[in-house]
Design a protein around this motif. Structure first.
Motif, PDB file in Angstrom:
ATOM      1  N   ALA A   1      38.337  54.259  64.648  1.00 34.38           N
ATOM      2  CA  ALA A   1      38.078  55.404  63.763  1.00 34.38           C
ATOM      3  C   ALA A   1      38.368  56.720  64.469  1.00 34.38           C
ATOM      4  N   SER A   2      39.232  56.689  65.482  1.00 36.63           N
ATOM      5  CA  SER A   2      39.496  57.889  66.283  1.00 36.63           C
ATOM      6  C   SER A   2      40.207  58.976  65.478  1.00 36.63           C
ATOM      7  N   ARG A   3      40.853  58.596  64.357  1.00 35.93           N
ATOM      8  CA  ARG A   3      41.524  59.585  63.507  1.00 35.93           C
ATOM      9  C   ARG A   3      40.832  59.724  62.156  1.00 35.93           C
ATOM     10  N   ALA A   4      39.530  59.462  62.150  1.00 30.36           N
ATOM     11  CA  ALA A   4      38.790  59.465  60.891  1.00 30.36           C
ATOM     12  C   ALA A   4      38.620  60.856  60.288  1.00 30.36           C
TER      13      ALA A   4
ATOM     14  N   ARG B   1      25.480  62.661  58.638  1.00 27.18           N
ATOM     15  CA  ARG B   1      25.731  62.274  60.023  1.00 27.18           C
ATOM     16  C   ARG B   1      27.075  62.779  60.558  1.00 27.18           C
ATOM     17  N   LYS B   2      27.890  63.393  59.687  1.00 24.67           N
ATOM     18  CA  LYS B   2      29.217  63.841  60.126  1.00 24.67           C
ATOM     19  C   LYS B   2      29.149  65.080  61.028  1.00 24.67           C
TER      20      LYS B   2
ATOM     21  N   ALA C   1      33.170  56.478  58.369  1.00 22.88           N
ATOM     22  CA  ALA C   1      32.686  55.289  59.069  1.00 22.88           C
ATOM     23  C   ALA C   1      33.030  55.371  60.543  1.00 22.88           C
ATOM     24  N   LEU C   2      32.281  54.667  61.356  1.00 21.02           N
ATOM     25  CA  LEU C   2      32.490  54.605  62.795  1.00 21.02           C
ATOM     26  C   LEU C   2      33.101  53.261  63.158  1.00 21.02           C
TER      27      LEU C   2
ATOM     28  N   VAL D   1      42.338  58.075  58.990  1.00 23.91           N
ATOM     29  CA  VAL D   1      42.879  56.737  59.240  1.00 23.91           C
ATOM     30  C   VAL D   1      41.799  55.850  59.853  1.00 23.91           C
ATOM     31  N   TYR D   2      41.619  54.686  59.246  1.00 27.97           N
ATOM     32  CA  TYR D   2      40.707  53.671  59.772  1.00 27.97           C
ATOM     33  C   TYR D   2      41.495  52.389  59.971  1.00 27.97           C
ATOM     34  N   ASN D   3      41.675  51.960  61.216  1.00 28.69           N
ATOM     35  CA  ASN D   3      42.251  50.643  61.466  1.00 28.69           C
ATOM     36  C   ASN D   3      41.161  49.611  61.213  1.00 28.69           C
ATOM     37  N   VAL D   4      41.521  48.534  60.514  1.00 28.50           N
ATOM     38  CA  VAL D   4      40.498  47.574  60.118  1.00 28.50           C
ATOM     39  C   VAL D   4      40.915  46.139  60.435  1.00 28.50           C
ATOM     40  N   GLU D   5      39.897  45.318  60.525  1.00 27.98           N
ATOM     41  CA  GLU D   5      40.078  43.874  60.689  1.00 27.98           C
ATOM     42  C   GLU D   5      39.872  43.240  59.319  1.00 27.98           C
TER      43      GLU D   5
END
Length: 307
Positions: free
Chosen positions: A234-237, A188-189, A265-266, A243-247
Protein backbone atom coordinates in the motif's frame (compact mmCIF):
# COMPACT_ATOMS: atom_id res chain seq x y z
CA UNK A 1 10.29 24.56 -17.96
CA UNK A 2 9.29 22.24 -15.11
CA UNK A 3 6.82 19.47 -16.03
CA UNK A 4 3.13 20.14 -15.48
CA UNK A 5 2.23 18.06 -12.47
CA UNK A 6 -0.81 16.71 -10.65
CA UNK A 7 -2.57 19.48 -8.67
CA UNK A 8 -1.15 22.32 -10.78
CA UNK A 9 -3.73 24.51 -12.53
CA UNK A 10 -3.59 25.59 -16.19
CA UNK A 11 -5.44 28.13 -18.32
CA UNK A 12 -6.38 27.74 -21.99
CA UNK A 13 -6.50 30.48 -24.68
CA UNK A 14 -9.99 31.57 -23.53
CA UNK A 15 -8.87 31.96 -19.92
CA UNK A 16 -10.73 28.84 -18.77
CA UNK A 17 -8.95 27.41 -15.73
CA UNK A 18 -8.45 23.67 -15.19
CA UNK A 19 -7.22 21.53 -12.28
CA UNK A 20 -4.51 19.14 -13.44
CA UNK A 21 -5.54 15.59 -12.54
CA UNK A 22 -2.76 13.48 -14.08
CA UNK A 23 1.00 13.10 -14.24
CA UNK A 24 1.37 12.14 -17.93
CA UNK A 25 1.17 15.66 -19.37
CA UNK A 26 4.01 15.81 -21.90
CA UNK A 27 1.75 16.22 -24.95
CA UNK A 28 -1.75 16.65 -23.58
CA UNK A 29 -2.52 17.87 -20.08
CA UNK A 30 -4.99 15.69 -18.18
CA UNK A 31 -7.29 17.99 -16.24
CA UNK A 32 -10.80 19.00 -15.22
CA UNK A 33 -12.45 22.37 -15.92
CA UNK A 34 -13.02 24.38 -12.73
CA UNK A 35 -13.40 28.12 -13.51
CA UNK A 36 -14.67 30.08 -16.52
CA UNK A 37 -14.69 33.89 -16.90
CA UNK A 38 -18.35 34.93 -16.85
CA UNK A 39 -20.14 38.21 -16.25
CA UNK A 40 -21.97 37.81 -12.97
CA UNK A 41 -19.77 34.92 -11.85
CA UNK A 42 -19.67 34.43 -8.07
CA UNK A 43 -15.86 34.37 -7.80
CA UNK A 44 -13.75 37.51 -8.28
CA UNK A 45 -10.11 37.25 -9.33
CA UNK A 46 -7.27 39.50 -8.24
CA UNK A 47 -7.70 41.60 -11.38
CA UNK A 48 -11.40 42.10 -10.65
CA UNK A 49 -12.57 39.70 -13.36
CA UNK A 50 -15.50 37.48 -12.42
CA UNK A 51 -15.46 33.70 -12.79
CA UNK A 52 -17.99 30.93 -12.36
CA UNK A 53 -16.93 27.75 -10.58
CA UNK A 54 -18.06 24.56 -12.31
CA UNK A 55 -18.83 21.29 -10.60
CA UNK A 56 -17.81 18.09 -12.36
CA UNK A 57 -21.04 17.34 -14.18
CA UNK A 58 -21.40 20.91 -15.44
CA UNK A 59 -17.74 21.00 -16.47
CA UNK A 60 -17.95 17.83 -18.53
CA UNK A 61 -21.18 18.97 -20.18
CA UNK A 62 -19.75 22.34 -21.18
CA UNK A 63 -16.50 20.85 -22.49
CA UNK A 64 -18.46 18.30 -24.55
CA UNK A 65 -20.64 21.08 -25.94
CA UNK A 66 -18.09 23.82 -26.62
CA UNK A 67 -14.65 22.19 -26.69
CA UNK A 68 -15.21 18.56 -27.73
CA UNK A 69 -11.55 18.20 -28.75
CA UNK A 70 -10.71 18.32 -25.03
CA UNK A 71 -13.44 15.87 -23.98
CA UNK A 72 -12.83 12.46 -22.43
CA UNK A 73 -12.91 10.59 -19.12
CA UNK A 74 -10.13 13.05 -18.24
CA UNK A 75 -10.18 16.27 -20.25
CA UNK A 76 -7.01 16.62 -22.34
CA UNK A 77 -5.61 20.01 -23.39
CA UNK A 78 -2.76 20.03 -25.93
CA UNK A 79 0.32 21.56 -24.35
CA UNK A 80 0.33 24.13 -27.15
CA UNK A 81 -3.03 25.43 -25.88
CA UNK A 82 -1.77 26.06 -22.35
CA UNK A 83 -1.32 29.79 -21.77
CA UNK A 84 -0.58 29.79 -18.05
CA UNK A 85 0.55 27.28 -15.42
CA UNK A 86 -0.06 27.84 -11.71
CA UNK A 87 2.12 25.72 -9.43
CA UNK A 88 1.16 25.25 -5.76
CA UNK A 89 4.77 25.15 -4.54
CA UNK A 90 5.73 28.32 -6.39
CA UNK A 91 2.70 30.32 -5.19
CA UNK A 92 2.68 29.23 -1.56
CA UNK A 93 4.53 32.32 -0.24
CA UNK A 94 2.06 34.67 -1.93
CA UNK A 95 -0.91 32.73 -0.58
CA UNK A 96 0.46 32.52 2.96
CA UNK A 97 1.25 36.24 3.00
CA UNK A 98 -2.44 37.08 2.68
CA UNK A 99 -4.04 34.16 4.55
CA UNK A 100 -3.30 33.73 8.25
CA UNK A 101 -4.68 30.18 8.39
CA UNK A 102 -2.40 29.03 5.58
CA UNK A 103 0.56 30.66 7.30
CA UNK A 104 -0.29 28.84 10.54
CA UNK A 105 -0.35 25.51 8.72
CA UNK A 106 3.04 26.27 7.16
CA UNK A 107 4.39 27.02 10.63
CA UNK A 108 3.11 23.62 11.73
CA UNK A 109 4.74 21.72 8.86
CA UNK A 110 8.11 23.51 8.73
CA UNK A 111 9.04 21.60 5.58
CA UNK A 112 11.89 22.47 3.15
CA UNK A 113 11.23 24.89 0.26
CA UNK A 114 9.48 23.12 -2.60
CA UNK A 115 8.02 20.43 -0.33
CA UNK A 116 4.68 22.15 0.30
CA UNK A 117 2.18 24.14 -1.74
CA UNK A 118 -1.45 25.21 -1.80
CA UNK A 119 -3.85 24.33 -4.61
CA UNK A 120 -7.53 24.87 -5.39
CA UNK A 121 -9.26 28.24 -5.32
CA UNK A 122 -6.50 29.82 -3.19
CA UNK A 123 -3.94 28.99 -5.88
CA UNK A 124 -6.13 30.59 -8.54
CA UNK A 125 -6.91 33.66 -6.45
CA UNK A 126 -10.61 32.79 -6.63
CA UNK A 127 -11.35 31.84 -3.05
CA UNK A 128 -14.30 33.02 -0.99
CA UNK A 129 -15.07 32.98 2.74
CA UNK A 130 -16.12 29.32 2.68
CA UNK A 131 -13.14 28.02 0.68
CA UNK A 132 -11.24 25.04 2.04
CA UNK A 133 -7.44 24.94 2.28
CA UNK A 134 -6.00 22.30 -0.03
CA UNK A 135 -2.40 21.76 1.03
CA UNK A 136 -0.13 19.85 -1.36
CA UNK A 137 2.83 17.93 0.04
CA UNK A 138 5.39 16.57 -2.40
CA UNK A 139 7.05 13.17 -2.34
CA UNK A 140 8.36 11.62 0.87
CA UNK A 141 7.60 14.81 2.84
CA UNK A 142 3.90 13.89 2.76
CA UNK A 143 4.40 11.20 5.38
CA UNK A 144 6.16 13.66 7.70
CA UNK A 145 3.28 16.12 7.23
CA UNK A 146 0.74 13.37 7.95
CA UNK A 147 2.41 12.70 11.31
CA UNK A 148 2.55 16.44 12.06
CA UNK A 149 -1.20 16.74 11.45
CA UNK A 150 -1.84 13.90 13.88
CA UNK A 151 0.44 15.44 16.51
CA UNK A 152 -0.97 18.91 15.88
CA UNK A 153 -4.50 17.70 16.56
CA UNK A 154 -3.44 15.65 19.60
CA UNK A 155 -1.53 18.65 20.99
CA UNK A 156 -4.30 21.16 20.37
CA UNK A 157 -2.34 23.20 17.80
CA UNK A 158 -5.03 22.55 15.21
CA UNK A 159 -8.59 21.29 15.45
CA UNK A 160 -9.78 17.80 14.69
CA UNK A 161 -12.77 17.31 12.43
CA UNK A 162 -16.09 18.22 14.01
CA UNK A 163 -19.12 15.92 13.46
CA UNK A 164 -20.66 18.66 11.32
CA UNK A 165 -17.54 18.81 9.13
CA UNK A 166 -17.43 15.02 8.75
CA UNK A 167 -21.03 15.10 7.59
CA UNK A 168 -20.27 17.90 5.14
CA UNK A 169 -17.33 15.96 3.66
CA UNK A 170 -19.41 12.79 3.42
CA UNK A 171 -22.23 14.54 1.59
CA UNK A 172 -19.78 16.22 -0.77
CA UNK A 173 -18.00 12.95 -1.59
CA UNK A 174 -21.18 10.86 -1.87
CA UNK A 175 -19.29 7.60 -1.23
CA UNK A 176 -20.90 4.22 -1.79
CA UNK A 177 -20.35 3.16 1.83
CA UNK A 178 -22.27 4.00 5.03
CA UNK A 179 -21.41 7.20 6.92
CA UNK A 180 -19.95 5.44 9.98
CA UNK A 181 -17.74 3.22 7.81
CA UNK A 182 -16.57 6.27 5.84
CA UNK A 183 -15.60 8.19 9.00
CA UNK A 184 -13.86 5.17 10.54
CA UNK A 185 -11.57 4.90 7.50
CA UNK A 186 -11.00 8.65 7.24
CA UNK A 187 -10.12 9.20 10.89
CA UNK A 188 -7.00 7.05 10.72
CA UNK A 189 -5.66 8.63 7.51
CA UNK A 190 -4.29 11.70 9.30
CA UNK A 191 -4.81 13.98 6.33
CA UNK A 192 -7.72 16.20 7.37
CA UNK A 193 -8.42 18.77 10.03
CA UNK A 194 -9.71 22.26 10.78
CA UNK A 195 -7.99 25.51 11.58
CA UNK A 196 -10.14 28.25 13.09
CA UNK A 197 -13.17 26.39 11.73
CA UNK A 198 -11.80 26.14 8.17
CA UNK A 199 -11.44 22.68 6.70
CA UNK A 200 -8.06 21.63 5.30
CA UNK A 201 -6.56 18.47 3.88
CA UNK A 202 -3.08 17.45 2.83
CA UNK A 203 -2.79 16.00 -0.67
CA UNK A 204 0.04 13.81 -1.89
CA UNK A 205 1.80 14.61 -5.16
CA UNK A 206 4.94 12.99 -6.54
CA UNK A 207 8.24 14.85 -6.57
CA UNK A 208 9.71 15.82 -9.95
CA UNK A 209 12.31 13.05 -9.78
CA UNK A 210 9.61 10.38 -9.42
CA UNK A 211 7.09 11.00 -12.19
CA UNK A 212 7.77 7.80 -14.14
CA UNK A 213 5.78 4.60 -13.90
CA UNK A 214 2.43 6.10 -12.97
CA UNK A 215 -0.38 3.72 -14.07
CA UNK A 216 -2.19 5.33 -16.99
CA UNK A 217 -4.46 4.43 -19.85
CA UNK A 218 -7.49 2.18 -19.98
CA UNK A 219 -7.34 -1.55 -20.46
CA UNK A 220 -9.88 -3.91 -22.00
CA UNK A 221 -13.02 -3.78 -19.87
CA UNK A 222 -14.06 -7.22 -18.66
CA UNK A 223 -17.03 -6.26 -16.49
CA UNK A 224 -17.93 -5.19 -12.97
CA UNK A 225 -16.89 -7.33 -10.02
CA UNK A 226 -16.63 -7.36 -6.23
CA UNK A 227 -13.57 -9.04 -4.76
CA UNK A 228 -12.11 -9.79 -1.35
CA UNK A 229 -8.31 -9.71 -1.31
CA UNK A 230 -5.29 -9.21 0.93
CA UNK A 231 -3.26 -6.03 0.40
CA UNK A 232 0.43 -6.84 -0.10
CA UNK A 233 1.69 -3.31 -0.88
CA UNK A 234 0.00 0.00 0.00
CA UNK A 235 3.02 2.28 -0.44
CA UNK A 236 1.19 4.22 -3.19
CA UNK A 237 -2.17 4.29 -1.46
CA UNK A 238 -2.24 8.12 -1.26
CA UNK A 239 -1.14 8.66 -4.87
CA UNK A 240 -3.43 9.40 -7.82
CA UNK A 241 -4.51 6.85 -8.75
CA UNK A 242 -4.20 5.15 -5.38
CA UNK A 243 -2.61 1.75 -5.95
CA UNK A 244 -3.05 -1.37 -3.83
CA UNK A 245 -1.18 -4.52 -4.85
CA UNK A 246 -3.25 -7.48 -3.74
CA UNK A 247 -3.13 -11.21 -3.29
CA UNK A 248 -6.09 -12.59 -5.24
CA UNK A 249 -6.78 -15.46 -7.62
CA UNK A 250 -7.25 -13.24 -10.67
CA UNK A 251 -6.67 -9.55 -9.74
CA UNK A 252 -3.16 -8.21 -9.09
CA UNK A 253 -3.97 -4.55 -8.35
CA UNK A 254 -6.82 -2.39 -7.11
CA UNK A 255 -6.64 1.21 -8.33
CA UNK A 256 -8.76 4.12 -7.15
CA UNK A 257 -9.15 7.21 -9.33
CA UNK A 258 -11.30 8.90 -6.71
CA UNK A 259 -9.68 10.61 -3.71
CA UNK A 260 -12.33 9.09 -1.42
CA UNK A 261 -10.56 5.72 -1.41
CA UNK A 262 -6.94 6.86 -1.24
CA UNK A 263 -5.21 5.63 1.91
CA UNK A 264 -8.16 3.31 2.51
CA UNK A 265 -6.18 0.23 3.59
CA UNK A 266 -2.78 -0.76 4.95
CA UNK A 267 -0.49 -3.57 3.81
CA UNK A 268 -1.55 -6.84 5.39
CA UNK A 269 -5.23 -5.88 5.62
CA UNK A 270 -8.07 -7.63 3.83
CA UNK A 271 -10.21 -5.41 1.61
CA UNK A 272 -13.51 -5.69 -0.16
CA UNK A 273 -13.49 -3.73 -3.40
CA UNK A 274 -16.14 -3.23 -6.05
CA UNK A 275 -15.29 -1.78 -9.44
CA UNK A 276 -14.57 -2.52 -13.08
CA UNK A 277 -12.10 -5.22 -14.10
CA UNK A 278 -9.63 -4.19 -16.81
CA UNK A 279 -7.04 -6.31 -18.60
CA UNK A 280 -3.58 -4.70 -18.62
CA UNK A 281 -1.11 -6.93 -20.45
CA UNK A 282 -0.97 -10.18 -18.50
CA UNK A 283 -2.56 -8.59 -15.41
CA UNK A 284 -6.10 -7.85 -14.35
CA UNK A 285 -6.75 -4.69 -12.36
CA UNK A 286 -9.89 -3.70 -10.50
CA UNK A 287 -10.63 -0.01 -11.10
CA UNK A 288 -12.59 2.12 -8.65
CA UNK A 289 -13.68 5.56 -9.81
CA UNK A 290 -14.71 4.84 -13.39
CA UNK A 291 -17.24 7.68 -13.07
CA UNK A 292 -16.85 11.01 -11.27
CA UNK A 293 -18.87 9.95 -8.22
CA UNK A 294 -17.82 6.26 -8.39
CA UNK A 295 -21.44 5.18 -8.01
CA UNK A 296 -21.64 1.60 -6.77
CA UNK A 297 -17.83 1.39 -6.53
CA UNK A 298 -15.91 1.30 -3.26
CA UNK A 299 -13.01 -0.01 -1.20
CA UNK A 300 -13.37 -0.94 2.48
CA UNK A 301 -10.89 -2.51 4.85
CA UNK A 302 -12.61 -5.55 6.31
CA UNK A 303 -9.79 -5.69 8.82
CA UNK A 304 -10.51 -2.16 10.04
CA UNK A 305 -14.25 -2.68 10.42
CA UNK A 306 -13.69 -5.98 12.21
CA UNK A 307 -15.07 -8.39 9.64
Amino acid sequence: MLPIRLRDFVADPDGWIYAVSAYDNERNVGCVLRYVPETGGERIGRSGQRYRKYDFEEAYARIAREKPAYAGLVQRIPVGDVRRVLKPDQEISRIAASHDRVRRLLDLFRLPPGAVGCTGSLLCGLENESSDIDVVIYGRHWFAAQELVRKGIAGGKIEGMSPEMWRKVYEKRKPGIPYDVFVLHEQRKGNRGQIEGTYFDILYTRSYDNLEGVPAGRGEILGKETIVAKVTDASRAFDNPAVYNVEHESVSRVLSFTHTYSGQALAGETIEACGVIEQHGTERWLIVGTTREAKGEYIVSKTLIGE
